[in-house]
Design an enzyme around this catalytic site. Structure first.
Site, PDB file in Angstrom:
ATOM      1  N   ASP A 136       7.860   5.719  -9.264  1.00  0.00           N
ATOM      2  CA  ASP A 136       6.885   5.157  -8.325  1.00  0.00           C
ATOM      3  C   ASP A 136       6.201   6.211  -7.480  1.00  0.00           C
ATOM      4  OD1 ASP A 136       6.475   2.447  -8.339  1.00  0.00           O
ATOM      5  OD2 ASP A 136       8.363   2.011  -7.313  1.00  0.00           O
TER       6      ASP A 136
HETATM    7  C1  GLC Z   1       8.861   4.035  -2.191  1.00  0.00           C
HETATM    8  C2  GLC Z   1      10.163   4.620  -2.680  1.00  0.00           C
HETATM    9  C3  GLC Z   1      10.376   4.384  -4.129  1.00  0.00           C
HETATM   10  C4  GLC Z   1      10.213   2.929  -4.376  1.00  0.00           C
HETATM   11  C5  GLC Z   1       8.871   2.408  -3.863  1.00  0.00           C
HETATM   12  C6  GLC Z   1       8.781   0.932  -4.082  1.00  0.00           C
HETATM   13  O1  GLC Z   1       7.816   4.673  -2.784  1.00  0.00           O
HETATM   14  O2  GLC Z   1      10.224   5.995  -2.440  1.00  0.00           O
HETATM   15  O3  GLC Z   1      11.645   4.792  -4.538  1.00  0.00           O
HETATM   16  O4  GLC Z   1      10.286   2.696  -5.738  1.00  0.00           O
HETATM   17  O5  GLC Z   1       8.745   2.686  -2.507  1.00  0.00           O
HETATM   18  O6  GLC Z   1       7.786   0.330  -3.357  1.00  0.00           O
HETATM   19  C1  GLC Z   2      12.768   2.195  -7.171  1.00  0.00           C
HETATM   20  C2  GLC Z   2      11.895   1.093  -7.708  1.00  0.00           C
HETATM   21  C3  GLC Z   2      11.707   1.222  -9.206  1.00  0.00           C
HETATM   22  C4  GLC Z   2      11.271   2.606  -9.560  1.00  0.00           C
HETATM   23  C5  GLC Z   2      12.216   3.641  -8.991  1.00  0.00           C
HETATM   24  C6  GLC Z   2      11.740   5.046  -9.228  1.00  0.00           C
HETATM   25  O1  GLC Z   2      14.073   2.000  -7.604  1.00  0.00           O
HETATM   26  O2  GLC Z   2      12.422  -0.175  -7.410  1.00  0.00           O
HETATM   27  O3  GLC Z   2      10.780   0.286  -9.677  1.00  0.00           O
HETATM   28  O4  GLC Z   2      11.201   2.711 -10.944  1.00  0.00           O
HETATM   29  O5  GLC Z   2      12.333   3.454  -7.595  1.00  0.00           O
HETATM   30  O6  GLC Z   2      10.632   5.373  -8.480  1.00  0.00           O
END
Ligand code: GLC
Ligand code: GLC
Length: 807
Positions: A483
């Site tokens: 993400d």
């Molecule tokens: C933030 C977190 C990430 C997560 C995302 C979801 O970016 O760092 O880990 O997946 O929020 O909204």
């Molecule tokens: C968080 C989010 C997931 C994402 C991950 C890596 O766990 O929920 O959707 O893939 O972060 O960023």
């Protein structure tokens, strides 16, 4: 250092001190009414939606942490204590918390008086039961006052925390003998109310927080408890609570049990009042009648245990490795169910007021629990497909209450569509129900746009095919699985969301990770096409898969490992040409799982993982960490080195490395990676990790961080599902196929063999695996008959099927 121990016979983790580094929690409920409960009985509950229908109040970022929740006090001779230590904080002579499957039990003892408090949500009942048993272990008569208290949340948890203009005026309650009703907003648009009841005659009550707590006081030392008497307050606005006071006399050796009940009920709008302003309480009364006696509460607790036994029995393992068995038979499967039920909404790290159901998260969760409740998986898959757009892209999140896509976050995460293929295929492999492919599902929930699920999958696959970049690799969009790799977002505004800011739509940034997903799930989809007789489509997609493989080999390989991506200027990410972020874990795991470049590439990539990324607590996401903010990379470089996506151990993708090793038939290496993040093997590191040693967490600070080894975000993580896949399908090698169950173990040296009981399509497979002494012995035997190959054909119509595999 540990703070407790596993009690496998009872399927419990026993915490022996309230002073765990963080609150260590458990979940109550499986179907509507849910509670989070910590090892000091803190937490809160809600009905279906943690944000919109929050029943009890929780204070975020509170100091001290975890005050409030379910508050029980035992008052005697001017002093008081809590069976779960908090809120009273009185030192106990004995303390124990047992977190079990769907219940938590607290044992407190003080001055020869013991209190056992068991909290659970019964099956098919919208309430929590708090069963409190007091026993006088001393030789004198005891006169006690028991106080039980909860603080109501004014339903919408976010509004409750910010909108005081309104909130301080709307609190309303009703008081009945033995029950307190919370009815804020019931006068107008809400048709639901909550209640807090007890099955004994009460001595007093309070419903106004200030009267109960008194000035300058918190839940640790309420004025009413200190006085040994409630004040009889009736809340009007401000902060409504529910508090009961019960007088109990206990002769030496005598025991007594009180049943408290925290419930929720919904009325028909036509029939919500019995007289103007007065709640129709029929439903609450009916719910109370079901749990009036200790026998009723115990029966409900036994039903809950039977429910879990039945679910877990669908896959159970005996391997000779106690820790592995404990994870597979109890905790890993349990966590898979919790992540399915709660998604990423409510934990001690997820506020319950934020995001809805993640699209990719929910698709992956299905991989872990589909064997337990396939019907609910089916429903979830169809809900997910309904937030897809006609062009094949999908909303990134949807709201559990409305099932509509979340427009605030929107779309454009280009891995999302492929996860739909992954979970639909996993569902069909498990159940054989390819009828799901014919189910008509709308796009964006728009009536009239319905198409069969198969068509949704087609659009998922073609979305990738139609969105390729300059190297023939998939465009990344806002982000792929990671993400925080936001390559089309050049954010300079503090607080701006990296996921929704896409102010630099390059149409250029590409993801090697999505390429690997496409290879793996493109083949899966092609197989579905073949089975549906769509041979033209099958051939077309297989050739796209081959082209993608070639694109990865030509442009996604850095010489020693797979590249991660190309940025908006077509510069490499995850290459030795970079100074930071030279190698990322995700493509190493996923490309190897997808078989890209075969064994030769896989072995090299994993050797690089071992060299640069593997630490004591697992595989780190990248190396070296980004030390400063890179405008062109997005959120990943916003985290200090070693945290979160910037090089922590992101437990989720450790399982892809495990699976990659099993794909190369390297069992001991696979197991070694598995063990590093697996809670049961890491119990001794509880002091370092700080999170619960019975469940996976999302992230463990990496070697470059200032707090190496601290874990965060326990419970709600895709790690649970992938860990279950990694062990059950990778290491144990039991893979549901379209036409049967395959058994191809890839065991580490220390495991000589195993037996597994696996329910699969209405047959119980009793699988025994052992190492043979000679080649002649080797093979698979089904009910004594030699089978050719490793696929057990479907034993349709048979109750059990015995399978022996000699390696
Ligand atoms: C933030 C977190 C990430 C997560 C995302 C979801 O970016 O760092 O880990 O997946 O929020 O909204
Ligand atoms: C968080 C989010 C997931 C994402 C991950 C890596 O766990 O929920 O959707 O893939 O972060 O960023």
């Amino acid at each position: 250092m540990k703070y407790g121990y596993f009690d496998d016979a009872n399927k419990e983790y026993v915490i022996t001190t309230p002073a765990t580094p963080l609150p260590w929690i458990n979940y109550l409920g499986s179907d509507g009414f849910y509670g989070l409960i910590s090892n000091t009985c803190g937490g809160y509950c809600f009905y279906r939606d943690a944000k919109l229908q929050r029943i009890t109040r929780y204070r975020y970022q509170n100091a001290p942490a975890d005050m409030g929740g379910r508050c029980y006090y035992i008052y005697e001779d001017g002093a008081s204590w809590s069976p779960s230590f908090l809120p009273a904080k009185t030192e106990l002579d004995r303390y124990e918390c047992r977190h079990g499957l769907g219940y938590s039990k607290f044992l407190g003892e003080k001055n020869g008086l013991s209190a056992e408090l068991t909290c659970f949500v019964p099956l098919k009942a919208d309430c929590e039961i708090h069963k409190l048993t007091l026993e006088n272990k001393s030789d004198r008569k005891r006169s006690i006052h028991v106080f039980g208290a909860v603080e109501w949340c004014l339903w919408n948890a976010l509004d409750d925390a910010i909108n005081f203009q309104r909130n301080l005026n709307i609190g309303e309650v009703e008081v009945e003998d033995r029950a307190i009703y919370h009815k804020s907003e019931y006068r107008e648009r809400r048709n639901h109310y909550a209640f807090y009841a007890v099955n004994a005659k009460t001595q007093g009550f309070d419903t106004d927080r200030e009267s109960f707590l008194g000035q300058f006081r918190g839940w640790d030392a309420p004025f009413a408890v200190e006085q040994g008497a409630c004040t009889g307050s009736v809340a009007s606005g401000w902060a409504p609570i529910g508090a009961h006071e019960i007088a109990v006399e206990l002769a030496p050796g005598e025991k007594t049990t009180l049943i408290f009940q925290l419930g929720y009920a919904e009325n028909d709008p036509q029939n919500k009042f019995t007289e103007p302003g007065v709640i129709n309480k029929e439903k609450a009364h009916a719910l109370m009648a079901r749990f009036q006696t200790e026998a009723q509460a115990d029966a409900a607790l036994s039903e809950l245990a039977a429910y879990w036994d039945e679910l877990l029995a669908r896959f159970s393992l005996s391997s000779g490795d106690e820790k592995l068995d404990r994870m597979i038979n109890i905790w890993n499967q349990y966590q898979c169910m919790i992540t399915f039920n709660i998604s990423r909404s409510a934990s001690y790290f997820e506020s319950g007021t934020g995001r809805g159901m993640g699209f990719r998260d929910s698709c992956q969760d299905i991989l872990g629990f589909v064997h337990m409740i396939p019907d609910r998986a089916r429903e979830r898959i169809l809900d997910l497909a309904a937030v897809q757009f006609e062009d094949g892209s999908t909303y990134h999140q949807y709201q559990p209450l409305t099932k509509r896509g979340n427009a605030d976050v929107g779309t454009g995460f280009n891995d999302d569509p492929l996860w739909l293929v992954a979970c639909a295929a996993a569902y069909i492999r498990e159940t054989g129900d390819d009828g799901i492919l014919l189910e008509a599902v709308p796009f964006d929930n728009e009536a009239g746009t319905e198409q069969p699920l198969m068509e949704h999958l087609r659009r998922s696959i073609h979305y990738t095919i139609e969105h390729l970049g300059p190297h023939g690799l998939p465009l990344i969009g806002r982000a792929d699985w990671n993400d925080c790799l936001n390559l089309n977002c050049f954010s300079t505004i503090p607080g701006e969301s990296f996921q929704t800011c896409s102010n630099y739509e390059s149409g250029t940034a590409e993801s090697v990770f999505i390429a690997a997903m496409f290879v793996r799930y493109g083949r899966e989809y092609a197989e579905l096409c073949r089975r549906q007789g769509e041979t033209g489509e099958e051939a077309e997609v297989l050739s796209a898969v081959s082209r993608m493989e070639q694109a990865v080999l030509d442009h996604g390989w850095d010489g020693e490992w797979f590249l991660r991506a190309y940025d908006a200027f077509s510069q490499k990410i995850g290459s030795r040409e970079n100074t930071e972020g030279q190698i990322f874990v995700e493509p190493q795991g996923f490309c190897t799982m997808a078989g890209i470049g075969g064994e030769a590439y896989g072995k090299k990539a994993l050797a690089a993982v071992e060299q640069y990324l593997v630490g004591d607590y697992g595989v780190e996401l990248l190396h070296p960490c980004y030390t400063s903010y890179h405008l062109e990379l997005g959120e990943i470089s916003s985290y200090p080195p070693g945290y979160k996506e910037n090089g922590s151990v992101f437990c989720h993708n450790n399982n892809w490395v495990t699976l990659a090793y099993t794909a190369l038939n390297m069992g001991s290496k696979a197991f070694d990676i598995y063990r590093r993040t697996c809670p049961a093997y890491q119990e001794d590191a509880s002091f370092v990790h700080r999170t619960e040693p019975y469940v996976y967490c999302q992230t463990i600070a990496g070697r470059e961080s200032a707090r190496y080894g601290t874990a965060k975000n326990s419970w709600l993580t895709g790690t649970a599902a992938w860990a279950f896949v990694a062990v059950s399908q990778g290491i144990l090698g039991i893979v549901p196929e379209f036409d049967g169950l395959r058994v191809e173990p890839c065991l580490p040296h220390h495991i000589e063999g195993y037996t597994v009981r696996r329910e699969f399509r209405k047959t119980v497979y009793e699988i025994t695996v052992r190492r043979g002494k000679s080649d002649e012995e080797k093979g698979m035997f089904i009910d004594g008959e030699k089978n050719s190959g490793s696929l057990i054909p479907l034993c349709t119509g048979r109750k059990t099927c015995r399978v022996e595999v000699v390696l």
